[in-house]
Design a protein around this motif. Structure first.
Motif, PDB file in Angstrom:
ATOM      1  N   LEU A   1       2.427  -1.303 -11.218  1.00 61.03           N
ATOM      2  CA  LEU A   1       1.265  -1.028 -10.927  1.00 61.03           C
ATOM      3  C   LEU A   1       1.096  -1.632  -9.382  1.00 61.03           C
ATOM      4  O   LEU A   1       1.594  -2.767  -9.220  1.00 61.03           O
ATOM      5  N   GLY A   2       0.588  -0.979  -8.371  1.00 58.01           N
ATOM      6  CA  GLY A   2       0.910  -1.329  -7.084  1.00 58.01           C
ATOM      7  C   GLY A   2      -0.497  -1.199  -6.328  1.00 58.01           C
ATOM      8  O   GLY A   2      -1.318  -0.401  -6.615  1.00 58.01           O
ATOM      9  N   LEU A   3      -0.843  -2.137  -5.516  1.00 61.76           N
ATOM     10  CA  LEU A   3      -1.813  -2.272  -4.705  1.00 61.76           C
ATOM     11  C   LEU A   3      -1.465  -2.541  -3.303  1.00 61.76           C
ATOM     12  O   LEU A   3      -0.728  -3.415  -2.836  1.00 61.76           O
ATOM     13  N   GLY A   4      -2.038  -1.954  -2.106  1.00 55.43           N
ATOM     14  CA  GLY A   4      -1.693  -2.046  -0.909  1.00 55.43           C
ATOM     15  C   GLY A   4      -2.826  -1.816   0.098  1.00 55.43           C
ATOM     16  O   GLY A   4      -3.667  -1.047  -0.167  1.00 55.43           O
ATOM     17  N   TYR A   5      -2.665  -2.484   1.245  1.00 57.32           N
ATOM     18  CA  TYR A   5      -3.867  -2.234   2.121  1.00 57.32           C
ATOM     19  C   TYR A   5      -3.039  -2.421   3.661  1.00 57.32           C
ATOM     20  O   TYR A   5      -2.124  -3.031   3.939  1.00 57.32           O
ATOM     21  N   ASN A   6      -3.387  -1.196   4.386  1.00 54.65           N
ATOM     22  CA  ASN A   6      -2.814  -0.924   5.694  1.00 54.65           C
ATOM     23  C   ASN A   6      -3.979  -1.222   6.711  1.00 54.65           C
ATOM     24  O   ASN A   6      -4.965  -0.379   6.715  1.00 54.65           O
ATOM     25  N   LEU A   7      -3.873  -1.992   7.563  1.00 54.15           N
ATOM     26  CA  LEU A   7      -4.730  -2.639   8.502  1.00 54.15           C
ATOM     27  C   LEU A   7      -4.108  -2.124  10.084  1.00 54.15           C
ATOM     28  O   LEU A   7      -3.179  -2.574  10.552  1.00 54.15           O
ATOM     29  N   GLN A   8      -5.053  -1.246  10.426  1.00 54.74           N
ATOM     30  CA  GLN A   8      -4.755  -0.814  12.056  1.00 54.74           C
ATOM     31  C   GLN A   8      -5.595  -1.767  12.953  1.00 54.74           C
ATOM     32  O   GLN A   8      -6.513  -1.478  12.994  1.00 54.74           O
ATOM     33  N   ILE A   9      -4.779  -2.790  13.302  1.00 57.32           N
ATOM     34  CA  ILE A   9      -5.388  -3.674  14.280  1.00 57.32           C
ATOM     35  C   ILE A   9      -5.864  -3.234  15.346  1.00 57.32           C
ATOM     36  O   ILE A   9      -7.095  -3.347  15.972  1.00 57.32           O
ATOM     37  N   ASN A  10      -4.993  -2.440  16.060  1.00 56.19           N
ATOM     38  CA  ASN A  10      -5.593  -1.672  17.444  1.00 56.19           C
ATOM     39  C   ASN A  10      -4.708  -0.566  17.570  1.00 56.19           C
ATOM     40  O   ASN A  10      -3.882  -0.195  16.616  1.00 56.19           O
ATOM     41  N   GLU A  11      -4.688   0.257  18.750  1.00 57.87           N
ATOM     42  CA  GLU A  11      -3.898   1.423  19.028  1.00 57.87           C
ATOM     43  C   GLU A  11      -2.334   0.888  18.754  1.00 57.87           C
ATOM     44  O   GLU A  11      -1.368   1.901  18.503  1.00 57.87           O
ATOM     45  N   SER A  12      -1.839  -0.199  19.303  1.00 57.95           N
ATOM     46  CA  SER A  12      -0.652  -0.514  19.191  1.00 57.95           C
ATOM     47  C   SER A  12       0.082  -1.084  17.878  1.00 57.95           C
ATOM     48  O   SER A  12       1.229  -1.240  17.587  1.00 57.95           O
ATOM     49  N   ASN A  13      -0.849  -2.004  17.154  1.00 53.72           N
ATOM     50  CA  ASN A  13      -0.247  -3.112  16.068  1.00 53.72           C
ATOM     51  C   ASN A  13      -0.981  -2.420  14.835  1.00 53.72           C
ATOM     52  O   ASN A  13      -2.248  -2.398  14.585  1.00 53.72           O
ATOM     53  N   ALA A  14      -0.076  -2.739  13.634  1.00 55.56           N
ATOM     54  CA  ALA A  14      -0.504  -2.151  12.318  1.00 55.56           C
ATOM     55  C   ALA A  14       0.246  -3.235  11.570  1.00 55.56           C
ATOM     56  O   ALA A  14       1.161  -3.710  11.917  1.00 55.56           O
ATOM     57  N   LEU A  15      -0.364  -3.489  10.393  1.00 55.48           N
ATOM     58  CA  LEU A  15       0.032  -4.562   9.404  1.00 55.48           C
ATOM     59  C   LEU A  15      -0.190  -3.840   7.930  1.00 55.48           C
ATOM     60  O   LEU A  15      -1.312  -3.554   7.664  1.00 55.48           O
ATOM     61  N   MET A  16       0.545  -3.771   7.312  1.00 56.16           N
ATOM     62  CA  MET A  16       0.685  -3.223   5.701  1.00 56.16           C
ATOM     63  C   MET A  16       1.062  -4.521   4.791  1.00 56.16           C
ATOM     64  O   MET A  16       2.126  -5.061   5.116  1.00 56.16           O
TER      65      MET A  16
END
Length: 342
Positions: free
Chosen positions: A240-255
């Motif tokens: 069972l998996g849960l994930g969140y992808n955050l697009q901080i701005n045009e250049s930076n992203a965090l998953m």
């Protein structure tokens, strides 16, 4: 509406089958075909396998077949090599393509390389001068499709072949997965369920099981009898998996991803992984897996880390990924992966 109903039926089926699972208990480590549990792909390994939500395209074939259809490119080719424990190597190749109106198809091959092993006997315990080379190969075919703009499903059939000198075994195992994007209308929040390695028992056979019979009165000529090898079950797992992808701005992203894994022959596993991306070109990753039910020595692997580089070569995507995984009692694992997208 029919697609949503189908999703509900598939999810209910997975959860029903999962009710058959229980903690490994006294059965820990008694499953066969454990090469099915050896992970492939530097990106997923660098996040400790917490990627049944985040892996898409051809790299999702091992982790979650439902996400094969979600790839950025229509056609992929992937090759991965891993230095595993005790001088064992793992080579993996995969190709996939999206077919409009049909879904996505993927084909994989995974080979476990053990090398030459000396042949020993009771008379020659130091070796006869001969060697043999075990062979463990898994061939897979996957089908995946979108049920809606948020829901995808996939199924994989794996043909398992094992050969150790004069004995061999063949079996088939199925993986099934569901992925749900933007869960509860939250952008970037995703959920997935994967059931792996479901199939009939396997059994070894071959001339290597023939044993010379000994006549006590020497009244009979030399004869052989055959050992009937015991059957063994596959190492089935539910994830069972849960994930969140955050697009901080045009250049930076965090998953950030998390996975809970339940096995029918082992303790429960909890996996955490994260990936930072800069300009969709450079990626830094890390992860950790722990098993609270078992003692610390039961978890051979520790922290994982890695990086990736993504190039766009005029419509052709090139990805280079590397993963490092700590290992107790053995040298650390090093994984290298090359992926092409068209």
């Amino acid at each position: 509406m029919k697609k949503i109903n189908l999703f509900a039926v598939i999810l209910l089926t997975l959860l029903t089958v999962s009710s058959l699972f229980a903690g490994g208990g006294s059965r820990n480590g008694t499953a066969g075909a454990t090469e099915l549990l050896v992970p492939v792909g530097a990106r997923g390994i660098s996040m400790s396998g917490a990627t049944i939500v985040g892996a898409t395209g051809v790299e999702a074939l091992y982790w979650n077949p439902a996400n094969l259809v979600r790839g950025e490119y229509n056609t992929y080719a992937m090759f991965s090599h891993m230095n595993y424990i005790a001088d064992i190597s793992v080579d993996y190749g995969a190709v996939s393509t999206n077919i409009e109106g049909f879904g996505a198809l993927g084909f994989t091959i995974k080979s476990i390389g053990i090398g030459d092993i000396p042949v020993t006997t009771v008379i020659n315990p130091d070796g006869t001068g001969q060697t043999f080379r075990p062979s463990f190969v898994t061939l897979g075919v996957t089908y995946s499709r979108m049920l809606s703009d948020r829901i995808s499903v996939g199924v994989t059939a794996n043909l398992i072949t094992e050969r150790i000198e004069l004995v061999s075994s063949t079996g088939i195992a199925f993986n099934m997965g569901i992925a749900y994007k933007n869960l509860a209308n939250v952008d970037g929040l995703s959920f997935a369920v994967v059931l792996k390695n479901i199939g009939p028992q396997m059994k070894y056979d071959g001339s290597g099981l023939n044993v010379k019979a000994i006549s006590t009165d020497l009244a009979r000529p030399t004869q052989y009898y055959k050992i009937d090898a015991a059957s063994f079950e596959l190492p089935s797992t539910l994830e069972l998996g849960l994930g969140y992808n955050l697009q901080i701005n045009e250049s930076n992203a965090l998953m950030v991803n998390g996975v809970f894994q339940n096995s029918n022959f082992y303790g429960d596993e909890y996996k955490l992984g994260a990936e930072y991306g800069f300009n969709n070109t450079l990626f830094l990753r890390g992860g950790y897996m722990f098993m609270p039910e078992l003692d610390s020595d039961s978890n051979v692997f520790g922290l994982t880390a890695g990086f990736g580089i993504n190039y766009d070569l005029g419509g052709v995507g090139l990805k280079l990924d590397y993963a490092y995984r700590q290992a107790k009692f053995f040298d650390a694992n090093h994984v290298f992966t090359i992926t092409l997208g068209l």
